[in-house]
Design a protein around this motif. Structure first.
Motif, PDB file in Angstrom:
ATOM      1  N   HIS A 281       1.245  -1.137  -0.652  1.00  0.00           N
ATOM      2  CA  HIS A 281       0.162   0.040  -0.349  1.00  0.00           C
ATOM      3  C   HIS A 281       0.708   1.082   0.062  1.00  0.00           C
ATOM      4  O   HIS A 281       1.778   1.540   1.391  1.00  0.00           O
ATOM      5  N   ASP A 282       0.977   1.497  -1.263  1.00  0.00           N
ATOM      6  CA  ASP A 282       1.746   3.415  -1.583  1.00  0.00           C
ATOM      7  C   ASP A 282       3.324   2.808  -0.847  1.00  0.00           C
ATOM      8  O   ASP A 282       3.575   1.647  -2.089  1.00  0.00           O
ATOM      9  N   THR A 283       4.148   2.671  -0.227  1.00  0.00           N
ATOM     10  CA  THR A 283       5.195   2.130   0.661  1.00  0.00           C
ATOM     11  C   THR A 283       5.593   1.713   1.265  1.00  0.00           C
ATOM     12  O   THR A 283       6.603   0.841   1.792  1.00  0.00           O
ATOM     13  N   ASP A 284       4.388   0.899   1.676  1.00  0.00           N
ATOM     14  CA  ASP A 284       4.384  -0.132   3.113  1.00  0.00           C
ATOM     15  C   ASP A 284       4.235  -1.154   2.174  1.00  0.00           C
ATOM     16  O   ASP A 284       2.857  -1.575   1.378  1.00  0.00           O
ATOM     17  N   ASN A 285       4.946  -2.060   3.253  1.00  0.00           N
ATOM     18  CA  ASN A 285       4.537  -3.889   2.484  1.00  0.00           C
ATOM     19  C   ASN A 285       4.259  -4.452   3.609  1.00  0.00           C
ATOM     20  O   ASN A 285       4.974  -4.663   4.742  1.00  0.00           O
TER      21      ASN A 285
END
Length: 293
Positions: free
Chosen positions: A60-64
């Motif tokens: 999610h965006d830059t969050d894995n």
């Protein structure tokens, strides 16, 4: 007879000799290079999960992070005890009780902010931002929904292992899409093709329902599958085996944990980090491995 001057002849012979020597040297160097085969390097293990069946890598965006389905009971009983947990990529819990109240959740897939869960006889749709169940879609005549995948257009495919069939969910309608696939389990939509881990085979379904065999000969029933590039796959067998499957159908065993009675259920794969995530089912843990060559 064609006449070749002596000097030119000597030059040709010398050139041929040099070329041959260079070729031989290249062959010798190549022969000395180590022949490497894929292997798994363990990174971490997280215990305390409740019969984890499937792992999905989600960004999610830059969050894995990782979604993990937890049966938390019997895999074929509608008991409302199951759920979905969220793990961090370092093997720590982010939200163990993210969603609860499911029955026997297994395969996971995500598309445009929704998480799709194969839950015994229903496709459960969860809004990821709010963790709310927004729909439960019953699959007609379903008995044991197992894995789920989504293609680039958002069409959902769900396997029923005990009915030997594949369902399709499109335009808010659920129907039987393909039948007579013995022990159909793991699914992966890639382009316009659907790949199915079924019994001891890995199958490809092309447009027009053209079915071909990618590989055959798994020692146990296949469970999860993940593409790892160049037409190769990693395939898990629930009983405790993980294979590297080459595009030409060759099988390489990467892991066998049957002696330790540790299952290897529906695996997750992170292409960026070459990391494989393995839910151990009755082992109540998730393990992370780096794929090395």
């Amino acid at each position: 007879m064609r006449f070749i001057p002596t000097v030119l002849c000597c030059i040709l012979v010398a050139s041929t000799t040099i070329t041959a020597r260079a070729t031989n040297e290249k062959l010798a160097v190549a022969a000395k290079q180590p022949v490497t085969t894929p292997s798994l390097q363990k990174l971490w293990q997280l215990d305390g999960l409740r019969v984890p069946e499937s792992v999905l890598v989600y960004q999610h965006d830059t969050d894995n992070y990782l979604f993990v389905s937890e049966i938390d009971g019997q895999g074929n009983v509608a008991d409302g005890e199951g759920g979905v947990a969220i793990l961090n990529l370092d093997g720590s819990y982010r939200h163990h009780n993210w969603v609860r109240g499911l029955n026997a959740p297994k395969g996971l897939a995500a598309f445009e902010g929704k998480l799709y869960v194969a839950d015994l006889t229903e496709l459960v749709i969860i809004d990821i931002a709010t963790a709310e169940v927004v729909a439960k879609v019953t699959a007609p005549d379903a008995l044991f929904l197992n894995d789920v995948t989504v293609d680039a257009q958002g069409v959902i495919y769900i396997s029923d292992t005990r009915k030997n069939r594949i369902y399709r969910y499109k335009n808010n309608e659920m129907h039987i899409w393909l039948e007579d696939i013995e022990a159909a389990n793991g699914l992966k939509a890639i382009g316009d093709k659907l790949y199915i881990a079924a019994n001891d085979r890995l199958l490809q379904v092309a447009p027009g329902f053209t079915i071909s065999q990618v590989a055959k000969g798994f020692a146990e029933r296949a469970d999860g599958l993940e593409p790892v590039g160049n037409g190769n796959f990693i395939v898990s067998c629930w009983a405790g085996i993980i294979y590297y499957v080459y595009a030409d159908g060759r099988l390489l065993e990467l892991l066998d944990s049957r002696a330790d009675k540790l299952n290897t259920a529906d695996i997750g794969w992170d292409e960026q980090t070459q990391t494989l995530y393995v839910p151990t089912f009755f082992g109540n843990s998730v393990k992370a491995f780096r794929l090395v060559h």
